[in-house]
Write an enzyme that holds these catalytic residues in place. Structure first.
Site, PDB file in Angstrom:
ATOM      1  N   LYS A  28       0.835  -1.206   0.000  1.00 32.43           N
ATOM      2  CA  LYS A  28       0.000   0.000   0.000  1.00 32.43           C
ATOM      3  C   LYS A  28       0.868   1.253   0.000  1.00 32.43           C
ATOM      4  O   LYS A  28       0.658   2.170  -0.793  1.00 32.43           O
ATOM      5  CB  LYS A  28      -0.919  -0.031   1.233  1.00 32.43           C
ATOM      6  CG  LYS A  28      -2.109   0.880   1.124  1.00 32.43           C
ATOM      7  CD  LYS A  28      -3.012   0.760   2.355  1.00 32.43           C
ATOM      8  CE  LYS A  28      -3.770  -0.556   2.366  1.00 32.43           C
ATOM      9  NZ  LYS A  28      -4.429  -0.819   3.673  1.00 32.43           N
ATOM     10  N   ARG A  97      -3.061   3.116   8.614  1.00 29.26           N
ATOM     11  CA  ARG A  97      -3.411   1.984   7.751  1.00 29.26           C
ATOM     12  C   ARG A  97      -2.263   0.988   7.681  1.00 29.26           C
ATOM     13  O   ARG A  97      -1.123   1.358   7.450  1.00 29.26           O
ATOM     14  CB  ARG A  97      -3.697   2.480   6.334  1.00 29.26           C
ATOM     15  CG  ARG A  97      -4.495   3.733   6.286  1.00 29.26           C
ATOM     16  CD  ARG A  97      -4.501   4.357   4.903  1.00 29.26           C
ATOM     17  NE  ARG A  97      -5.132   3.502   3.904  1.00 29.26           N
ATOM     18  CZ  ARG A  97      -5.170   3.811   2.611  1.00 29.26           C
ATOM     19  NH1 ARG A  97      -4.587   4.902   2.166  1.00 29.26           N
ATOM     20  NH2 ARG A  97      -5.774   3.006   1.767  1.00 29.26           N
ATOM     21  N   GLY A 106      -8.642  -8.141   4.397  1.00 30.80           N
ATOM     22  CA  GLY A 106      -9.356  -8.264   5.660  1.00 30.80           C
ATOM     23  C   GLY A 106      -8.507  -8.682   6.841  1.00 30.80           C
ATOM     24  O   GLY A 106      -9.016  -8.835   7.936  1.00 30.80           O
ATOM     25  N   MET A 108      -5.519  -7.214   8.152  1.00 28.72           N
ATOM     26  CA  MET A 108      -4.949  -6.193   9.016  1.00 28.72           C
ATOM     27  C   MET A 108      -5.970  -5.064   9.189  1.00 28.72           C
ATOM     28  O   MET A 108      -6.921  -4.972   8.446  1.00 28.72           O
ATOM     29  CB  MET A 108      -3.668  -5.642   8.397  1.00 28.72           C
ATOM     30  CG  MET A 108      -2.794  -6.711   7.791  1.00 28.72           C
ATOM     31  SD  MET A 108      -2.106  -7.856   8.989  1.00 28.72           S
ATOM     32  CE  MET A 108      -0.689  -6.910   9.488  1.00 28.72           C
ATOM     33  N   ARG A 341      -3.353  -1.048  -6.516  1.00 26.79           N
ATOM     34  CA  ARG A 341      -2.412  -2.171  -6.562  1.00 26.79           C
ATOM     35  C   ARG A 341      -2.746  -2.972  -7.792  1.00 26.79           C
ATOM     36  O   ARG A 341      -3.844  -2.862  -8.343  1.00 26.79           O
ATOM     37  CB  ARG A 341      -2.521  -3.041  -5.307  1.00 26.79           C
ATOM     38  CG  ARG A 341      -3.856  -3.720  -5.220  1.00 26.79           C
ATOM     39  CD  ARG A 341      -4.107  -4.392  -3.902  1.00 26.79           C
ATOM     40  NE  ARG A 341      -5.549  -4.510  -3.749  1.00 26.79           N
ATOM     41  CZ  ARG A 341      -6.164  -4.813  -2.638  1.00 26.79           C
ATOM     42  NH1 ARG A 341      -5.483  -5.013  -1.541  1.00 26.79           N
ATOM     43  NH2 ARG A 341      -7.458  -4.902  -2.611  1.00 26.79           N
ATOM     44  N   HIS A 457     -15.863  -9.083   0.897  1.00 30.68           N
ATOM     45  CA  HIS A 457     -14.886  -9.951   1.538  1.00 30.68           C
ATOM     46  C   HIS A 457     -14.906 -11.352   0.940  1.00 30.68           C
ATOM     47  O   HIS A 457     -13.879 -11.922   0.575  1.00 30.68           O
ATOM     48  CB  HIS A 457     -15.167 -10.007   3.053  1.00 30.68           C
ATOM     49  CG  HIS A 457     -14.249 -10.921   3.800  1.00 30.68           C
ATOM     50  ND1 HIS A 457     -14.573 -12.226   4.082  1.00 30.68           N
ATOM     51  CD2 HIS A 457     -13.009 -10.715   4.306  1.00 30.68           C
ATOM     52  CE1 HIS A 457     -13.572 -12.775   4.740  1.00 30.68           C
ATOM     53  NE2 HIS A 457     -12.612 -11.883   4.890  1.00 30.68           N
ATOM     54  N   SER A 788      17.370 -40.484 -12.136  1.00 29.51           N
ATOM     55  CA  SER A 788      16.053 -39.879 -11.952  1.00 29.51           C
ATOM     56  C   SER A 788      15.852 -39.735 -10.451  1.00 29.51           C
ATOM     57  O   SER A 788      15.910 -40.718  -9.710  1.00 29.51           O
ATOM     58  CB  SER A 788      14.974 -40.773 -12.569  1.00 29.51           C
ATOM     59  OG  SER A 788      13.704 -40.219 -12.310  1.00 29.51           O
ATOM     60  N   CYS A 856      11.228 -37.823 -11.012  1.00 27.84           N
ATOM     61  CA  CYS A 856       9.884 -38.374 -11.083  1.00 27.84           C
ATOM     62  C   CYS A 856       9.345 -38.323  -9.653  1.00 27.84           C
ATOM     63  O   CYS A 856      10.097 -38.227  -8.704  1.00 27.84           O
ATOM     64  CB  CYS A 856       9.889 -39.785 -11.626  1.00 27.84           C
ATOM     65  SG  CYS A 856      10.948 -40.914 -10.729  1.00 27.84           S
ATOM     66  N   TYR A 876      14.809 -32.923 -17.308  1.00 28.61           N
ATOM     67  CA  TYR A 876      13.356 -33.047 -17.421  1.00 28.61           C
ATOM     68  C   TYR A 876      12.703 -33.264 -16.070  1.00 28.61           C
ATOM     69  O   TYR A 876      13.366 -33.627 -15.096  1.00 28.61           O
ATOM     70  CB  TYR A 876      12.979 -34.200 -18.367  1.00 28.61           C
ATOM     71  CG  TYR A 876      13.297 -35.582 -17.832  1.00 28.61           C
ATOM     72  CD1 TYR A 876      12.380 -36.285 -17.029  1.00 28.61           C
ATOM     73  CD2 TYR A 876      14.509 -36.200 -18.126  1.00 28.61           C
ATOM     74  CE1 TYR A 876      12.680 -37.544 -16.534  1.00 28.61           C
ATOM     75  CE2 TYR A 876      14.816 -37.457 -17.641  1.00 28.61           C
ATOM     76  CZ  TYR A 876      13.895 -38.129 -16.835  1.00 28.61           C
ATOM     77  OH  TYR A 876      14.185 -39.366 -16.341  1.00 28.61           O
TER      78      TYR A 876
HETATM   79  P1  ADP Z   1      -7.764  -2.120   3.546  1.00 33.33           P
HETATM   80  O1  ADP Z   1      -6.412  -2.676   3.461  1.00 33.33           O
HETATM   81  O2  ADP Z   1      -8.678  -2.919   4.381  1.00 33.33           O
HETATM   82  O3  ADP Z   1      -8.314  -1.765   2.206  1.00 33.33           O
HETATM   83  P2  ADP Z   1      -7.327   0.688   3.914  1.00 33.33           P
HETATM   84  O4  ADP Z   1      -6.156   1.185   4.633  1.00 33.33           O
HETATM   85  O5  ADP Z   1      -7.284   0.795   2.447  1.00 33.33           O
HETATM   86  O6  ADP Z   1      -7.623  -0.775   4.380  1.00 33.33           O
HETATM   87  O7  ADP Z   1      -8.542   1.502   4.492  1.00 33.33           O
HETATM   88  C1  ADP Z   1      -9.835   1.065   4.629  1.00 33.33           C
HETATM   89  C2  ADP Z   1     -10.781   2.061   4.002  1.00 33.33           C
HETATM   90  O8  ADP Z   1     -10.583   3.360   4.505  1.00 33.33           O
HETATM   91  C3  ADP Z   1     -10.612   2.134   2.527  1.00 33.33           C
HETATM   92  O9  ADP Z   1     -11.866   2.140   1.920  1.00 33.33           O
HETATM   93  C4  ADP Z   1      -9.909   3.438   2.299  1.00 33.33           C
HETATM   94  O10 ADP Z   1     -10.274   4.003   1.082  1.00 33.33           O
HETATM   95  C5  ADP Z   1     -10.383   4.300   3.477  1.00 33.33           C
HETATM   96  N1  ADP Z   1      -9.361   5.235   3.876  1.00 33.33           N
HETATM   97  C6  ADP Z   1      -8.121   4.961   4.293  1.00 33.33           C
HETATM   98  N2  ADP Z   1      -7.408   6.077   4.520  1.00 33.33           N
HETATM   99  C7  ADP Z   1      -8.222   7.111   4.253  1.00 33.33           C
HETATM  100  C8  ADP Z   1      -8.058   8.532   4.273  1.00 33.33           C
HETATM  101  N3  ADP Z   1      -6.907   9.091   4.621  1.00 33.33           N
HETATM  102  N4  ADP Z   1      -9.109   9.291   3.910  1.00 33.33           N
HETATM  103  C9  ADP Z   1     -10.263   8.703   3.561  1.00 33.33           C
HETATM  104  N5  ADP Z   1     -10.486   7.396   3.511  1.00 33.33           N
HETATM  105  C10 ADP Z   1      -9.473   6.580   3.848  1.00 33.33           C
HETATM  106 MG    MG Z   2      -7.841  -0.574   0.992  1.00 32.47          MG
HETATM  107 MG    MG Z   3      -9.750  -3.474   6.000  1.00 30.72          MG
END
Ligand code: ADP
Ligand code: MG
Ligand code: MG
Length: 904
Positions: A28, A97, A106, A108, A341, A457, A788, A856, A876
């Site tokens: 990220k 984040r 989901g 972290m 990403r 999710h 082999s 093998c 192989y």
């Molecule tokens: P995940 O890895 O679960 O996607 P994120 O860090 O991306 O977690 O954050 C979860 C949500 O919060 C995402 O929808 C993201 O767009 C929103 N979010 C994160 N940081 C900000 C921010 N600085 N301003 C507004 N929304 C945010």
């Molecule tokens: Mg996110």
């Molecule tokens: Mg999340």
């Protein structure tokens, strides 16, 4: 403080990083930096490195320098934004984040709106001119912070929120006004105080530091560990933490938040794919709390943001040269990018996108090969539901992850795990899934939800696991409490009823739907041609990718096949020979009786008689096999398993003999058999009389087999065939064993050549499957024309594991304790078994430069292992016919570049 800690820089501004720093900044953070540097609108912020996390995880405390570094970056951020964290009249808010190198959906936790407090909530309201918004943000902070940082049960907040909505007589949180939300904040604070014994922290920097620490800690939750094991992600990478200034999608109708893909992650087609939610913040979209609108509708709602978003999506695709997924927020008509990403995709989409990108000139063939992997190809070879099956469709949801899954309906993860342990196939049905459902999702054949879209999710996790998933089947009413689901028209599916779900079409059926083979298999079988006008796009893409792989790969791919039918299929699938023909299968069925006679023989004459009877049968087998593989090498392994495997079960036989004795009509043959069974009984058959040892103690056995092979080859020659048999001696530990067998075999071959007037050119080699053989490979190569590697037995003997015993008894414990991330029987243990393969290869080739090397055993078809064998320089790999396309693809990927795990 170690020197390490002094010299390292633990915090990077978004302007300092780039997308190649994922190890340090996490996925990220690296991509936020990349977007920042591309000039895209990213809210300013900074990233705390994975190195800081590692120090914390190792020592239990943040590195000493971290606090000051964070302060310096925070001050810079405050200057840039013109507001300060905690400033009562104009507070800066940030999100904290997590972001590890590999995305873990989901797993972290993220906390938004850090910096709000009783003192600053009014300031935020004044600043935004929106009181409701300020209280909504504050209640979200306490809720998220309470749950993820303080460990308060999230249900308590949910219930309080529901209660507030009930009091207002509305299902929609947008109907709660500033006063309602202010009261909710009080309620939330009470919950925190009651549950933790402390007031909600009002000091913003303390909020931030606690949140950072919580992200570090979340690396080691059970859920995160389970996911890493599943995905083979190393446990010691740590996570980075991103501090990002907040932008607000919950400021009114001109604000909102959304997710999007630059292409359809299911089909690969270009277009506008995503969901948008007005007046909402962060996770609201993904959580499926309110109904989103399709991204295309944003064009009506906010044309200029929509156009800008399309522009940015195209920039990202060209820049990353791949499908990207993104998260964005619109704050009062201004677009902000919050994440991107390279997006997860289905297996089919991966193949299509790779070829599409080649056609667009964005990537070359070698790069295309890195965009797919063998596991995805294997998934595409799964059968599908029969199209015209007369099954009753009960629902139609979103095709979230392909495949055809049939199983009994279960409505909670606990039951899914329990039933699947007792051998039942289950479909996990939930309204929507959350991270606590992970175990159930792993146990289930497929996942069905009634809510949530392609980015829910359930969808994201199922796609990652390659598991069939249909989500958002809205007309199904799922009642998890009563363990049932009501379908349109009122019929009820109870727990245990069989349902079928189609992850490729999104259709849901009651009962078991018959399945048909995948078009990819039809293509490999030659029943569908990629060139045909109506060949589907997927088959064309697979066809092209296989061609890329075949063009570059250095490893040849052979099949493990014991009969002509398997050999022919293997050939259609692209096998370049047989690497392992097990002859023991030829000793079963009606021939078992001859083998019994051989084992029971008291005299040479009796034994020779049994062998003579077996000879023509073996010869006929080999003729068929050599014909099916005409022109290609066929490696025949002489008899390997312990003899008792051909005799009746000891208990059964003892009972039969005892019963007969009590009736006084003993059967002479049974008595002899029983004696033989007792005589041959071994404590450790795996380490007993088997392999080359059989050939050395049972006169004539190997000679008979060699004769059958040689005569079969001579026969094929006479009918103008091109037989290329290779004889392989199993379980050799020392060169002396091989020399004796070899002398005998050469004599027999010479006899057959003389008798038939042919020059057969049969090569003789050995398996390397005992540590001693691997260690003395230099000597063994004197007597062997090829090696082999039998990596199954080699793994057993190197580790001292008896596979059948250990897998069931303690492998799960080993996996859980992280002693290995994956069973060494599944993926070659590079450091142990692999090291022996490497050194034996080197020693063998030092003795005999042209020595042919193969493998093998099941590892020959395992993607990760294929890359290892490529690196070691084997000639192989040999694997079961259905794995051949996978091995070809992975061999191509290995030759074209990186390790298979990098394409995750
Ligand atoms: P995940 O890895 O679960 O996607 P994120 O860090 O991306 O977690 O954050 C979860 C949500 O919060 C995402 O929808 C993201 O767009 C929103 N979010 C994160 N940081 C900000 C921010 N600085 N301003 C507004 N929304 C945010
Ligand atoms: Mg996110
Ligand atoms: Mg999340």
């Amino acid at each position: 403080m170690s020197e390490d800690q002094v010299s390292k820089k633990f915090v990077y501004d978004f302007t300092e990083g780039n997308k190649d720093l994922k190890d340090l900044l996490g996925g990220k953070g690296a991509n936020l930096a990349e977007m920042t540097n591309l000039g895209l609108p990213v809210p300013p912020g900074f990233t705390i490195t994975t190195e800081a996390c590692k120090v914390y995880l190792e020592t239990g405390a943040e590195p000493v320098a971290l606090c000051d570094e964070v302060s310096a970056h925070l001050e810079a951020l405050e200057r840039q934004m013109g507001k300060r964290l905690g400033q009562p009249d104009n507070p800066l808010l940030v999100s904290v984040r997590s972001g590890a190198k590999f995305s873990m959906p989901g797993m972290m936790d993220t906390v938004l709106n850090i910096g709000l407090s009783d003192a600053s909530v009014a300031g935020l309201a004044a600043q935004a001119g929106n009181e409701r918004f300020a209280w909504d943000s504050y209640r979200r902070l306490i809720q998220m912070f309470g749950k993820t940082v303080l460990g308060v049960d999230g249900e308590l907040f949910e219930e309080a929120l529901d209660e507030a909505k009930r009091a207002k007589n509305t299902p929609n949180d947008l109907d709660l006004d500033a006063g309602d939300l202010e009261r909710l904040v009080d309620h939330f604070k009470e919950i925190v105080a009651k549950q933790t014994g402390h007031e909600f922290p009002q000091e913003p920097r303390e909020q931030m530091d606690l949140a950072v620490r919580a992200v570090f800690d979340s690396w080691n939750t059970d859920r995160a560990k389970l996911y890493r094991r599943q995905e083979r992600i190393p446990g010691d990478l740590g996570t980075a933490v991103n501090i990002c200034s907040m932008v607000f999608g919950n400021l009114g109708a001109d604000s909102g938040t959304g997710v999007a893909f630059t292409r359809d992650p299911a089909s690969g087609h270009q277009g506008v794919y995503g969901d948008y939610l007005q007046n909402a913040q962060g996770e609201d979209v993904v959580a499926g709390i309110r109904n989103t609108v399709p991204l295309a509708d944003l064009e009506q709602l906010d044309k200029s943001s929509y156009d800008q978003l399309m522009q940015i999506m195209s920039t990202l695709e060209t820049h990353y040269k791949d499908l990207c997924d993104i998260e964005f927020t619109i704050e009062r008509g201004k677009l902000w990018m919050l994440q991107t990403r390279v997006g997860k995709r289905t297996a089919a989409a991966a193949f299509r996108i790779a070829t599409q990108l080649v056609d667009q000139g964005l990537i070359d063939e070698a790069e295309a090969l890195q965009r797919v992997n063998g596991a995805q190809l294997a998934q595409l070879m799964f059968p599908r539901f029969e199209e015209h099956a007369k099954s009753q469709r009960i629902g139609w949801g979103i095709a979230a992850s392909p495949g055809a899954a049939v199983g009994k309906a279960v409505f909670d993860s606990y039951t899914a795990v329990k039933w699947s342990r007792s051998g039942e196939k289950v479909i996990l049905i939930r309204r929507e899934t959350n991270p606590d459902d992970l175990n159930g999702m792993i146990a289930a054949e497929g996942i069905l939800t009634s809510r949530g879209g392609k980015t829910s999710h359930a969808a994201v996790v199922a796609r990652g696991m390659g598991k069939t998933c249909v989500c958002g089947a809205e007309e199904l009413e799922v009642d998890t409490k009563r363990r049932r689901m009501t379908v349109p028209g009122g019929a009820v599916i109870e727990e245990g009823d069989v349902v079928s779900i189609d992850g490729s079409s999104g259709k849901v059926y009651v009962g078991e739907v018959p399945v048909v083979p995948s078009p990819v298999v039809e293509y490999f079988e030659g029943r569908m041609h990629a060139g045909a006008d109506d060949a589907d796009e997927l088959v064309q893409a697979v066809h092209r990718m296989m061609a890329y792989a075949d063009r570059v790969r250095r490893l040849r791919v052979r099949a493990n096949a014991d009969n002509a039918e398997d050999a022919s299929r293997a050939r259609r699938f692209g096998a370049q020979g047989i690497g392992l023909c097990r002859t023991e299968h030829m000793f079963l069925g009606e021939r078992r009786e001859l083998v019994e006679r051989l084992i029971l023989a008291d005299t040479d004459a009796e034994r020779d008689e049994a062998l003579s009877a077996l000879l023509p049968l073996q010869k006929a087998d080999f003729i068929e096999l050599l014909e099916a593989m005409d022109g290609l090498p066929v490696t025949v392994r002489l008899l390997d398993p312990p003899l008792h495997e051909f005799l009746p079960d000891i208990t059964e036989l003892s009972v039969r003999v005892a019963l007969a004795e009590s009736r006084k009509d003993s059967n002479e043959n049974d008595l002899r058999l029983l004696q033989a069974v007792h005589r041959l009984h071994e404590q450790n058959p795996m380490l007993g009389l088997r392999g080359v040892r059989l050939g050395l103690v049972i006169p004539g056995l190997f000679a008979m087999q060699v004769r059958a092979i040689a005569e079969a080859a001579a026969h094929r020659r006479n009918v103008k065939g091109d037989p290329r048999p290779e004889i392989m001696i199993p379980l050799v530990g020392t060169v002396q064993e091989l020399e004796i067998v070899r002398d005998e075999a050469e004599k027999v071959i010479a006899e057959v050549q003389a008798a038939t007037g042919t020059d057969l050119k049969i090569t003789l080699g050995t398996m390397i499957e005992l540590p001693r053989a691997a260690i003395t490979a230099g000597q063994i190569a004197e007597a062997a024309e090829f090696f082999s590697f039998g990596t199954n037995d080699l793994t057993q003997t190197v580790w001292g594991f008896s596979r059948d015993d250990v897998e069931a008894s303690f492998f799960t414990a080993y996996l859980e304790k992280g002693i290995f991330g994956v069973s060494p029987f599944e993926t070659i243990d590079r450091e142990g078994v692999g090291a022996l393969v490497r050194s034996a290869s080197e020693a063998g080739r030092a003795t005999r430069p042209g020595l042919k090397l193969g493998v093998c055993g099941e590892h020959g078809g395992d993607p990760e292992s294929v890359h290892f064998f490529h690196e070691v320089g084997l000639d192989y790999v040999s694997c079961s016919p259905f794995r051949i396309p996978v091995a070809r693809l992975e061999a191509g990927r290995a030759a074209a570049g990186k390790r298979s795990s990098d394409s995750r």
